[in-house]
Design a protein around this motif. Structure first.
Motif, PDB file in Angstrom:
ATOM      1  N   ALA A  18      44.249  49.406 170.494  1.00 49.69           N
ATOM      2  CA  ALA A  18      45.533  50.096 170.595  1.00 49.69           C
ATOM      3  C   ALA A  18      46.684  49.109 170.606  1.00 49.69           C
ATOM      4  O   ALA A  18      47.795  49.411 170.155  1.00 49.69           O
ATOM      5  CB  ALA A  18      45.557  50.953 171.850  1.00 49.69           C
ATOM      6  N   GLY A  19      46.410  47.907 171.108  1.00 47.39           N
ATOM      7  CA  GLY A  19      47.448  46.881 171.136  1.00 47.39           C
ATOM      8  C   GLY A  19      47.516  46.032 169.890  1.00 47.39           C
ATOM      9  O   GLY A  19      48.358  45.141 169.784  1.00 47.39           O
ATOM     10  N   GLY A  20      46.599  46.287 168.957  1.00 50.21           N
ATOM     11  CA  GLY A  20      46.619  45.570 167.686  1.00 50.21           C
ATOM     12  C   GLY A  20      45.737  44.349 167.634  1.00 50.21           C
ATOM     13  O   GLY A  20      45.531  43.772 166.579  1.00 50.21           O
ATOM     14  N   GLY A  21      45.198  43.888 168.776  1.00 50.18           N
ATOM     15  CA  GLY A  21      44.373  42.694 168.784  1.00 50.18           C
ATOM     16  C   GLY A  21      42.932  42.962 168.417  1.00 50.18           C
ATOM     17  O   GLY A  21      42.475  44.102 168.397  1.00 50.18           O
ATOM     18  N   GLY A  22      42.194  41.873 168.143  1.00 53.86           N
ATOM     19  CA  GLY A  22      40.777  41.995 167.834  1.00 53.86           C
ATOM     20  C   GLY A  22      40.510  42.379 166.390  1.00 53.86           C
ATOM     21  O   GLY A  22      41.428  42.609 165.595  1.00 53.86           O
ATOM     22  N   GLU A  23      39.231  42.451 166.072  1.00 52.80           N
ATOM     23  CA  GLU A  23      38.816  42.774 164.709  1.00 52.80           C
ATOM     24  C   GLU A  23      38.639  44.281 164.540  1.00 52.80           C
ATOM     25  O   GLU A  23      38.047  44.930 165.395  1.00 52.80           O
ATOM     26  CB  GLU A  23      37.494  42.066 164.383  1.00 52.80           C
ATOM     27  CG  GLU A  23      37.612  40.566 164.258  1.00 52.80           C
ATOM     28  CD  GLU A  23      38.519  40.159 163.120  1.00 52.80           C
ATOM     29  OE1 GLU A  23      38.443  40.782 162.040  1.00 52.80           O
ATOM     30  OE2 GLU A  23      39.325  39.224 163.311  1.00 52.80           O
ATOM     31  N   PRO A  24      39.153  44.844 163.459  1.00 51.43           N
ATOM     32  CA  PRO A  24      38.964  46.284 163.223  1.00 51.43           C
ATOM     33  C   PRO A  24      37.486  46.639 163.135  1.00 51.43           C
ATOM     34  O   PRO A  24      36.686  45.876 162.587  1.00 51.43           O
ATOM     35  CB  PRO A  24      39.665  46.511 161.882  1.00 51.43           C
ATOM     36  CG  PRO A  24      40.623  45.369 161.753  1.00 51.43           C
ATOM     37  CD  PRO A  24      39.953  44.204 162.413  1.00 51.43           C
ATOM     38  N   ALA A  25      37.129  47.786 163.687  1.00 53.15           N
ATOM     39  CA  ALA A  25      35.729  48.212 163.685  1.00 53.15           C
ATOM     40  C   ALA A  25      35.637  49.724 163.553  1.00 53.15           C
ATOM     41  O   ALA A  25      36.565  50.462 163.885  1.00 53.15           O
ATOM     42  CB  ALA A  25      35.030  47.749 164.967  1.00 53.15           C
TER      43      ALA A  25
END
Length: 546
Positions: A240-247
């Motif tokens: 939700a915050g935009g971080g990390g890798e999309p999954a």
């Protein structure tokens, strides 16, 4: 050939004179309830996870979230359980509902611990309230659903260049907006649009379709999170915050289920697009990366349900049903709140119209009977499924409460007055006494109103061809017009023909509710059985509003 058939008809039908003339009849009541599996899975969830109106996440610390309360409300509707519905809604209003009508997200140990609302929960709850109001005859519930939906529109939607979109919560009002693709629910938008008349629901439906299409253009699988900018730019996100890798995981899987139950063909097409991107092996990982690679060895019912939805939208019904079975097996072997919820919800959404959508597997279940032994495959128009499918919903402008009085089918030269037909003691629609008469089933839907109206007539007589002798010559695209007593006319377009055995007549697909005005034109067909004095088959022509 026509002369030979006439001679056969004269010889065979002469033996039935003075009988009930059931040879061209149609069962007037559905057979086994198509909703049995829906009720079974819904009750199983309610029995296991609802305690005094509170839906308890027993495997997640015993807390309660608004999402779970909304699931409980929908499943109480699916189970036709008004008492349980009231208890769940009473608990929700007492413990979660805020002053602005929205629902606080999380409750634990006797108090709300997260005041923020979540739009998917509020949208599902509003949908459930409207459906419960209709199903249980409760105008108070319907009004509360409309009011909750209005609060969602006011506080959790925003205009972008792609159209109005559903925000995950009021906290996401700044551009670029956090966006959860699985929160959009075309069927819920449609239910609330019809109940409220608020044009913003259609705007949200269009915006959601545009964003989902853009996201699938960017990546073949929907992801748990994305962002949408005011200028219409979309991007994948890991959180939700935009971080990390999309999954593609427990959230994203719901996207396909929600779009597969939509009544609009454009929405269903988006669900079908996902099918090609999902791994095809029997064992499916619960979470995938954006490129469809497994991120875990765990399995989860929602993953199988989502693939079932994609297959169903694509027309791969057998594969879809197999994945629904895998979802149920996985839920049984590893029971969880979320898995049990989506096993029940996907069963309802994909196979039953009780939640107000257009389930892609409902008609297919009975079409399997129609294409079995002794039956011919249905002939269908482009874009229409073998059982007729669902077109984009249309407003039945020609709808009328006036009775039908005349039918015209130019392609086969039928131009006949209509008579009313009742149901006989054997549970079948009575055939017209006059072999050249055409009848409509008076206890069913009026032709031109939303739903499937049934029209029946004889194929031949002791002396030769009858009014529906040439019915098998109809092809998709041919027209049917029904004039009513008030002078209005309901026009239809033929979408398919199927021949079915009488002893396995697809009553559910004939009588199942449809989102548009439709016709089922029925006559007898197949071989004559001297022992029973009946034809062995029926011909069913399906037509939809023009």
């Amino acid at each position: 050939m026509r002369g030979a058939r006439r001679t056969l008809a004269a010889s065979a039908l002469a033996t039935t004179l003075g009988l009930t003339m059931a040879a061209c009849s149609v069962p007037a009541e559905p057979g086994p309830d198509i909703g049995d599996r829906t009720v079974e899975t819904a009750k199983a969830f309610l029995d296991e996870y609802v305690d005094g109106g509170r839906v308890v996440r027993t495997d997640q610390g015993g807390d309660t979230v608004s999402e779970g309360q909304a699931y409980g409300l929908l499943l109480a509707v699916a189970a036709d359980d008004p008492s349980r519905f009231d208890s769940i809604w009473d608990w929700t209003t007492t413990h979660l509902q805020r002053d602005d009508s929205l629902l606080a997200w999380q409750w634990k140990d006797g108090a709300v611990i997260d005041e923020q609302p979540a739009s998917d929960a509020d949208l599902d709850a509003a949908r459930a309230l409207v459906l419960a109001g209709d199903a249980f005859g409760r105008d108070d519930l319907r009004k509360q659903g409309v009011a909750l939906g209005a609060a969602v529109l006011d506080e959790m939607t925003v205009e972008t260049a792609l159209g109005r979109i559903l925000l995950p919560g009021p906290w996401a009002t700044a551009s670029p907006h956090a966006y959860n693709p699985s929160y959009a629910s075309p069927a819920a938008f449609d239910v609330l649009s019809r109940a409220s008349g608020d044009p913003r629901w259609n705007e949200v439906a269009e915006g959601s379709r545009a964003v989902t299409s853009a996201l699938l253009d960017a990546n073949p699988l929907p992801t748990n999170w994305a962002t949408v900018s005011a200028d219409g730019a979309v991007a994948l996100a890991g959180s939700a915050g935009g971080g990390g890798e999309p999954a593609y995981g427990y959230d994203a899987a719901r996207t396909t289920i929600r779009f597969a139950e939509a009544c609009g063909t454009a929405d269903r097409a988006l669900a079908a697009r996902v099918a090609g991107a999902l791994p095809g092996q029997d064992t499916l990982a619960a979470e995938l990366d954006a490129g469809s690679g497994a991120l875990t060895s765990d399995q989860h019912p929602v993953a199988y349900a989502a693939r079932a939805a994609a297959f169903a939208a694509e027309g791969r019904s057998d594969d879809a049903r197999e994945d629904l079975r895998r979802a149920a097996d996985t839920a049984a072997s590893t029971p969880t709140y979320y898995g049990s919820a989506w096993t029940a919800l996907s069963t309802a959404m994909l196979t039953d119209d009780v939640l107000g959508g257009c389930p892609p597997l409902q008609d297919d279940e009975t079409a399997a009977v129609a294409t079995g032994a002794g039956a011919t495959a249905a002939t269908t128009a482009p874009g229409v499924g073998a059982a007729g499918g669902f077109q984009d919903p249309v407003s039945p402008a020609a709808a009328s409460t006036a009775v039908p009085v005349h039918i015209s089918i130019p392609a086969i030269g039928v131009d006949s007055d209509l008579i009313g037909l009742d149901r006989g003691a054997d549970g079948w629609i009575q055939s017209p006494q006059d072999y050249d008469a055409v009848g409509w089933y008076e206890k069913g839907v009026l032709p031109g109103e939303v739903g499937p109206a049934v029209i029946a007539g004889h194929v031949d007589s002791p002396t030769g061809p009858a009014v529906f002798f040439d019915l098998p010559r109809l092809t998709p695209g041919d027209t049917v017009s029904v004039r009513r007593a008030d002078g209005s006319t309901a026009d239809f377009v033929v979408t398919g023909l199927q021949t079915v055995e009488k002893n396995s007549f697809p009553t559910e697909s004939v009588y199942a509710p449809t989102p548009t005005p439709q016709l089922r034109i029925v006559t007898c067909a197949g071989a004559w059985d001297p022992a029973s004095g009946h034809y062995v088959d029926n011909l069913v022509v399906t037509a939809v509003a023009a």
